[in-house]
Design a protein around this motif. Sequence first.
Motif, PDB file in Angstrom:
ATOM      1  N   TYR A  74     -16.994 -41.942 -19.215  1.00 33.26           N
ATOM      2  CA  TYR A  74     -17.861 -40.851 -18.757  1.00 33.26           C
ATOM      3  C   TYR A  74     -17.041 -39.612 -18.394  1.00 33.26           C
ATOM      4  O   TYR A  74     -17.358 -38.490 -18.813  1.00 33.26           O
ATOM      5  CB  TYR A  74     -18.667 -41.332 -17.550  1.00 33.26           C
ATOM      6  N   ASP A  75     -15.973 -39.803 -17.627  1.00 29.32           N
ATOM      7  CA  ASP A  75     -15.133 -38.681 -17.191  1.00 29.32           C
ATOM      8  C   ASP A  75     -14.475 -37.976 -18.367  1.00 29.32           C
ATOM      9  O   ASP A  75     -14.389 -36.737 -18.398  1.00 29.32           O
ATOM     10  CB  ASP A  75     -14.057 -39.166 -16.209  1.00 29.32           C
ATOM     11  N   ASN A  76     -14.006 -38.743 -19.330  1.00 30.22           N
ATOM     12  CA  ASN A  76     -13.363 -38.159 -20.507  1.00 30.22           C
ATOM     13  C   ASN A  76     -14.351 -37.342 -21.334  1.00 30.22           C
ATOM     14  O   ASN A  76     -14.021 -36.259 -21.825  1.00 30.22           O
ATOM     15  CB  ASN A  76     -12.737 -39.255 -21.373  1.00 30.22           C
ATOM     16  N   MET A  77     -15.552 -37.845 -21.484  1.00 32.98           N
ATOM     17  CA  MET A  77     -16.581 -37.122 -22.240  1.00 32.98           C
ATOM     18  C   MET A  77     -16.997 -35.855 -21.505  1.00 32.98           C
ATOM     19  O   MET A  77     -17.259 -34.818 -22.123  1.00 32.98           O
ATOM     20  CB  MET A  77     -17.794 -38.026 -22.472  1.00 32.98           C
ATOM     21  N   LEU A  78     -17.035 -35.937 -20.170  1.00 28.51           N
ATOM     22  CA  LEU A  78     -17.421 -34.788 -19.357  1.00 28.51           C
ATOM     23  C   LEU A  78     -16.458 -33.615 -19.563  1.00 28.51           C
ATOM     24  O   LEU A  78     -16.873 -32.454 -19.648  1.00 28.51           O
ATOM     25  CB  LEU A  78     -17.445 -35.204 -17.877  1.00 28.51           C
ATOM     26  N   LYS A  79     -15.181 -33.927 -19.642  1.00 28.95           N
ATOM     27  CA  LYS A  79     -14.158 -32.886 -19.841  1.00 28.95           C
ATOM     28  C   LYS A  79     -14.306 -32.200 -21.189  1.00 28.95           C
ATOM     29  O   LYS A  79     -13.803 -31.094 -21.381  1.00 28.95           O
ATOM     30  CB  LYS A  79     -12.762 -33.499 -19.718  1.00 28.95           C
ATOM     31  N   LYS A  80     -14.994 -32.861 -22.111  1.00 28.75           N
ATOM     32  CA  LYS A  80     -15.241 -32.280 -23.432  1.00 28.75           C
ATOM     33  C   LYS A  80     -16.575 -31.540 -23.483  1.00 28.75           C
ATOM     34  O   LYS A  80     -17.012 -31.094 -24.546  1.00 28.75           O
ATOM     35  CB  LYS A  80     -15.199 -33.377 -24.496  1.00 28.75           C
ATOM     36  N   GLY A  81     -17.228 -31.449 -22.335  1.00 29.32           N
ATOM     37  CA  GLY A  81     -18.494 -30.736 -22.272  1.00 29.32           C
ATOM     38  C   GLY A  81     -19.686 -31.568 -22.672  1.00 29.32           C
ATOM     39  O   GLY A  81     -20.759 -31.045 -22.990  1.00 29.32           O
ATOM     40  N   ILE A  82     -19.538 -32.908 -22.641  1.00 30.65           N
ATOM     41  CA  ILE A  82     -20.633 -33.809 -23.002  1.00 30.65           C
ATOM     42  C   ILE A  82     -21.046 -34.602 -21.767  1.00 30.65           C
ATOM     43  O   ILE A  82     -20.258 -35.373 -21.222  1.00 30.65           O
ATOM     44  CB  ILE A  82     -20.212 -34.769 -24.134  1.00 30.65           C
ATOM     45  N   ILE A  83     -22.275 -34.391 -21.325  1.00 27.16           N
ATOM     46  CA  ILE A  83     -22.771 -35.035 -20.111  1.00 27.16           C
ATOM     47  C   ILE A  83     -23.595 -36.255 -20.490  1.00 27.16           C
ATOM     48  O   ILE A  83     -24.664 -36.140 -21.094  1.00 27.16           O
ATOM     49  CB  ILE A  83     -23.637 -34.075 -19.270  1.00 27.16           C
ATOM     50  N   LEU A  84     -23.084 -37.426 -20.126  1.00 26.07           N
ATOM     51  CA  LEU A  84     -23.803 -38.685 -20.321  1.00 26.07           C
ATOM     52  C   LEU A  84     -24.116 -39.255 -18.946  1.00 26.07           C
ATOM     53  O   LEU A  84     -23.926 -38.588 -17.943  1.00 26.07           O
ATOM     54  CB  LEU A  84     -22.955 -39.653 -21.158  1.00 26.07           C
ATOM     55  N   ARG A  85     -24.604 -40.478 -18.863  1.00 33.17           N
ATOM     56  CA  ARG A  85     -24.928 -41.073 -17.565  1.00 33.17           C
ATOM     57  C   ARG A  85     -24.153 -42.370 -17.374  1.00 33.17           C
ATOM     58  O   ARG A  85     -24.346 -43.327 -18.139  1.00 33.17           O
ATOM     59  CB  ARG A  85     -26.431 -41.343 -17.453  1.00 33.17           C
ATOM     60  N   ASP A  86     -23.271 -42.374 -16.387  1.00 32.70           N
ATOM     61  CA  ASP A  86     -22.518 -43.571 -16.038  1.00 32.70           C
ATOM     62  C   ASP A  86     -23.408 -44.463 -15.183  1.00 32.70           C
ATOM     63  O   ASP A  86     -23.946 -44.018 -14.168  1.00 32.70           O
ATOM     64  CB  ASP A  86     -21.254 -43.169 -15.277  1.00 32.70           C
ATOM     65  N   LEU A  87     -23.554 -45.730 -15.563  1.00 31.71           N
ATOM     66  CA  LEU A  87     -24.420 -46.650 -14.826  1.00 31.71           C
ATOM     67  C   LEU A  87     -23.642 -47.560 -13.876  1.00 31.71           C
ATOM     68  O   LEU A  87     -24.185 -48.547 -13.372  1.00 31.71           O
ATOM     69  CB  LEU A  87     -25.243 -47.503 -15.801  1.00 31.71           C
ATOM     70  N   LYS A  88     -22.384 -47.226 -13.608  1.00 32.45           N
ATOM     71  CA  LYS A  88     -21.578 -48.054 -12.711  1.00 32.45           C
ATOM     72  C   LYS A  88     -22.238 -48.158 -11.336  1.00 32.45           C
ATOM     73  O   LYS A  88     -22.154 -49.197 -10.675  1.00 32.45           O
ATOM     74  CB  LYS A  88     -20.178 -47.444 -12.585  1.00 32.45           C
TER      75      LYS A  88
END
Length: 372
Positions: A323-337
Amino acid sequence: MKFNKNLENIENYEAGKPIELIVREFGIKEKDVIKLASNENPMGTSKNVQKTIKKNANKAHLYPDDSMFELKKALAKKYEVDLNNIIIGSGSDQIIEFAVHAKMDENSAILTSGITFSMYEIYAKHLGAKIYKTTSKEHNLEEFKEIYEAHKDEIDIIFLCIPNNPLGECLDKEDVYKFIKEVDADTLVVVDGAYNEFAKFKDVKKGIDVRNLIFEFNNVLYLGTFSKLYGLGGMRVGYGIANENITSNLLKLRAPFNVTTISLEAAKEALKDKKYIEKTLKNNLKEMKRYEKFAKKHNIKIIDSYTNFITFIFKDKNSTEIYDNMLKKGIILRDLKGYGINAIRITIGLPYQNKLVLKELKNTLQIIDKMQ
């Protein structure tokens, strides 16, 4: 300063990160951010609805029709029910709040699936009520029955999220009916159908017939929303449908003018836009297959989804790191941890968005593999 002691055991609902936050934190241009975290409609708001919003902008200073007659009339026609069977809320989560406060107290309990929409639990905790959950993460009706029979005197509300958010699985309609028949008439069963239209489009056995449901069962409250299929997440319009005994009691908890003038007009117009609705459903089903193919190729477990999102479950990688790596690329997903599952939930986007997301996800997974 002292506050209600029940608040001590409540964690804030964690919404998906907004685009503005990514722009500020990572310096990414707003147009380059892809947000697939909150299950919003990637088509955006339909052009017909946008025209209606602009047309009614000069009414923003006026309170809405507090009876919400026109929207109720449109919903009543859609579902073939009476106006008195409908209550409108600021999002369907407000109807959940009404139901909890109307039916429960500190001696009550709710029953939910192991992982499901967290607002059921949060609203129950407002009252100091007890929470019963299945050990199964997904909906397991046999386990629901066992817990209900063991704690029938406490459980006042059973929440069935059909299809389930945030996992995506969906019970068959017939199984839902069989279960409700075994529930006492004084126990409220809330059937949350926020994603029901997506389920019905994929498999008719999953789709709930709302009119049939509420007329067969006097203890059922159905929830719907304009935030997903209809592309009105920012307008905050939801609704509940049930027999008049239920809706009349929920209405006693509704504050006046709880939905804005423009939101009501937008929702009414959204119901009419059949082309937009069909386009949304077709894009969702087609693009879902792209994610399923990717998951199979990369040996990622998925939950068969009947919603507008898909859940990727990881065995040997940390979902938060992904999730964090994708966020840095400007892609917002949802971490379900935070839900106790090592998984990422991804809203099904437009073709170009999905192509880019899967490309970057592949790169991220390869980088993590090299680091391990």
